[in-house]
Design a protein around this motif. Structure first.
Motif, PDB file in Angstrom:
ATOM      1  N   LEU A  60       0.980  -1.209   0.006  1.00 57.79           N
ATOM      2  CA  LEU A  60      -0.120   0.105   0.152  1.00 57.79           C
ATOM      3  C   LEU A  60       1.005   1.421   0.056  1.00 57.79           C
ATOM      4  N   GLY A  61       1.984   1.197   0.916  1.00 55.85           N
ATOM      5  CA  GLY A  61       2.921   2.288   0.780  1.00 55.85           C
ATOM      6  C   GLY A  61       3.451   2.545  -0.682  1.00 55.85           C
ATOM      7  N   PHE A  62       3.805   1.353  -1.316  1.00 50.17           N
ATOM      8  CA  PHE A  62       4.534   1.721  -2.721  1.00 50.17           C
ATOM      9  C   PHE A  62       3.201   2.507  -3.662  1.00 50.17           C
ATOM     10  N   LEU A  63       1.793   1.603  -3.468  1.00 50.52           N
ATOM     11  CA  LEU A  63       0.894   2.231  -4.369  1.00 50.52           C
ATOM     12  C   LEU A  63       0.734   3.608  -4.094  1.00 50.52           C
ATOM     13  N   VAL A  64       0.613   4.064  -2.889  1.00 54.22           N
ATOM     14  CA  VAL A  64       0.313   5.488  -2.680  1.00 54.22           C
ATOM     15  C   VAL A  64       1.404   6.466  -3.058  1.00 54.22           C
ATOM     16  N   ARG A  65       2.677   6.199  -2.674  1.00 58.29           N
ATOM     17  CA  ARG A  65       3.825   6.855  -3.116  1.00 58.29           C
ATOM     18  C   ARG A  65       4.182   6.916  -4.558  1.00 58.29           C
ATOM     19  N   SER A  66       3.988   5.732  -5.475  1.00 59.67           N
ATOM     20  CA  SER A  66       4.485   5.974  -6.734  1.00 59.67           C
ATOM     21  C   SER A  66       3.128   6.104  -7.765  1.00 59.67           C
ATOM     22  N   VAL A  67       2.368   4.949  -7.583  1.00 61.16           N
ATOM     23  CA  VAL A  67       1.515   4.926  -8.594  1.00 61.16           C
ATOM     24  C   VAL A  67       0.416   6.330  -8.526  1.00 61.16           C
ATOM     25  N   VAL A  68      -0.231   6.410  -7.422  1.00 60.09           N
ATOM     26  CA  VAL A  68      -1.306   7.399  -7.275  1.00 60.09           C
ATOM     27  C   VAL A  68      -0.467   8.697  -7.377  1.00 60.09           C
ATOM     28  N   VAL A  69       0.608   9.123  -7.122  1.00 57.89           N
ATOM     29  CA  VAL A  69       1.188  10.311  -7.339  1.00 57.89           C
ATOM     30  C   VAL A  69       1.694  10.599  -8.521  1.00 57.89           C
ATOM     31  N   LYS A  70       2.226   9.480  -9.364  1.00 54.07           N
ATOM     32  CA  LYS A  70       2.486   9.787 -10.749  1.00 54.07           C
ATOM     33  C   LYS A  70       1.240   9.928 -11.605  1.00 54.07           C
ATOM     34  N   PHE A  71       0.103   9.045 -11.126  1.00 52.70           N
ATOM     35  CA  PHE A  71      -1.093   9.328 -11.817  1.00 52.70           C
ATOM     36  C   PHE A  71      -1.508  10.801 -11.802  1.00 52.70           C
ATOM     37  N   VAL A  72      -1.657  11.279 -10.800  1.00 53.95           N
ATOM     38  CA  VAL A  72      -2.082  12.604 -10.332  1.00 53.95           C
ATOM     39  C   VAL A  72      -1.317  13.482 -11.043  1.00 53.95           C
ATOM     40  N   THR A  73       0.017  13.502 -11.043  1.00 57.60           N
ATOM     41  CA  THR A  73       0.875  14.251 -11.634  1.00 57.60           C
ATOM     42  C   THR A  73       0.664  14.383 -13.098  1.00 57.60           C
ATOM     43  N   PHE A  74       0.666  13.279 -13.829  1.00 60.73           N
ATOM     44  CA  PHE A  74       0.558  13.358 -15.473  1.00 60.73           C
ATOM     45  C   PHE A  74      -0.724  13.517 -15.918  1.00 60.73           C
ATOM     46  N   PHE A  75      -1.772  13.223 -14.945  1.00 63.58           N
ATOM     47  CA  PHE A  75      -3.083  13.650 -15.391  1.00 63.58           C
ATOM     48  C   PHE A  75      -3.183  15.302 -15.356  1.00 63.58           C
ATOM     49  N   ALA A  76      -2.506  16.014 -14.295  1.00 59.94           N
ATOM     50  CA  ALA A  76      -2.297  17.323 -14.259  1.00 59.94           C
ATOM     51  C   ALA A  76      -1.704  18.030 -15.318  1.00 59.94           C
ATOM     52  N   LEU A  77      -0.731  17.197 -15.878  1.00 59.92           N
ATOM     53  CA  LEU A  77       0.094  17.688 -17.097  1.00 59.92           C
ATOM     54  C   LEU A  77      -0.659  17.553 -18.191  1.00 59.92           C
ATOM     55  N   MET A  78      -1.477  16.509 -18.510  1.00 63.07           N
ATOM     56  CA  MET A  78      -2.182  16.228 -19.541  1.00 63.07           C
ATOM     57  C   MET A  78      -3.224  17.275 -19.756  1.00 63.07           C
ATOM     58  N   PHE A  79      -3.931  17.794 -18.522  1.00 56.45           N
ATOM     59  CA  PHE A  79      -5.007  18.602 -18.630  1.00 56.45           C
ATOM     60  C   PHE A  79      -4.323  20.100 -18.970  1.00 56.45           C
ATOM     61  N   ILE A  80      -3.204  20.285 -18.402  1.00 53.93           N
ATOM     62  CA  ILE A  80      -2.576  21.820 -18.695  1.00 53.93           C
ATOM     63  C   ILE A  80      -2.139  21.728 -20.115  1.00 53.93           C
ATOM     64  N   VAL A  81      -1.703  20.846 -20.642  1.00 56.32           N
ATOM     65  CA  VAL A  81      -1.358  20.887 -22.100  1.00 56.32           C
ATOM     66  C   VAL A  81      -2.438  20.938 -22.927  1.00 56.32           C
ATOM     67  N   LYS A  82      -3.544  20.194 -22.654  1.00 58.49           N
ATOM     68  CA  LYS A  82      -4.770  20.283 -23.574  1.00 58.49           C
ATOM     69  C   LYS A  82      -5.454  21.576 -23.317  1.00 58.49           C
ATOM     70  N   GLU A  83      -5.357  22.153 -22.144  1.00 52.01           N
ATOM     71  CA  GLU A  83      -5.850  23.785 -22.129  1.00 52.01           C
ATOM     72  C   GLU A  83      -5.145  24.576 -22.936  1.00 52.01           C
ATOM     73  N   PHE A  84      -3.675  24.443 -22.770  1.00 59.22           N
ATOM     74  CA  PHE A  84      -2.880  25.298 -23.397  1.00 59.22           C
ATOM     75  C   PHE A  84      -3.109  25.354 -24.937  1.00 59.22           C
ATOM     76  N   MET A  85      -3.333  23.957 -25.294  1.00 59.94           N
ATOM     77  CA  MET A  85      -3.482  23.990 -26.990  1.00 59.94           C
ATOM     78  C   MET A  85      -4.937  24.558 -27.307  1.00 59.94           C
ATOM     79  N   MET A  86      -5.816  24.598 -26.476  1.00 57.27           N
ATOM     80  CA  MET A  86      -7.226  25.005 -26.629  1.00 57.27           C
ATOM     81  C   MET A  86      -7.008  26.583 -26.842  1.00 57.27           C
ATOM     82  N   VAL A  87      -6.168  27.149 -25.869  1.00 57.89           N
ATOM     83  CA  VAL A  87      -5.863  28.721 -25.966  1.00 57.89           C
ATOM     84  C   VAL A  87      -5.275  28.905 -27.088  1.00 57.89           C
ATOM     85  N   ALA A  88      -4.005  28.263 -27.397  1.00 56.99           N
ATOM     86  CA  ALA A  88      -3.354  28.416 -28.642  1.00 56.99           C
ATOM     87  C   ALA A  88      -4.157  28.477 -29.697  1.00 56.99           C
ATOM     88  N   THR A  89      -4.906  27.575 -29.958  1.00 54.11           N
ATOM     89  CA  THR A  89      -5.637  27.768 -31.174  1.00 54.11           C
ATOM     90  C   THR A  89      -6.717  28.986 -31.342  1.00 54.11           C
TER      91      THR A  89
END
Length: 104
Positions: free
Chosen positions: A17-46
């Motif tokens: 559980l410590g491994f899952l919380v430290r690595s998997v969940v944190v990486k998922f949240v981080t990369f989801f946030a990056l994807m969301f930021i890039v998606k919104e940036f592309m909409m604004v740039a368009t």
């Protein structure tokens, strides 16, 4: 003896559980946030018109019409269209990756 086995199982579960919380969940949240930021940036740039529109494409097409057939032969022979698209895509990807604070 069963109490020791319960302690070992609880320790293993705690480690997993410590491994899952430290690595998997944190990486998922981080990369989801990056994807969301890039998606919104592309909409604004368009919306701002950063990307080429029809008038710019028409100007490029009329400029390419002046290239003679002998040059087009070698451009097609060396697949310049694929190479140019690949290089432009690589430069755009490098530009975007370098703007990410944690990676670039």
């Amino acid at each position: 003896m069963p109490a020791a086995l319960f302690g070992i199982l609880l320790s293993a579960l705690n480690t997993v559980l410590g491994f899952l919380v430290r690595s998997v969940v944190v990486k998922f949240v981080t990369f989801f946030a990056l994807m969301f930021i890039v998606k919104e940036f592309m909409m604004v740039a368009t919306a701002w018109g950063v990307f080429p529109n029809a008038s710019r494409a028409q100007a490029l097409t009329s400029t390419l019409a002046y290239i003679p057939a002998s040059v087009w032969y070698f451009l097609d022979l060396f697949s310049a269209s694929t190479g140019i698209a690949t290089v432009v895509s690589a430069y755009a990807t490098r530009f975007i990756i370098r703007r990410i604070p944690l990676i670039g």
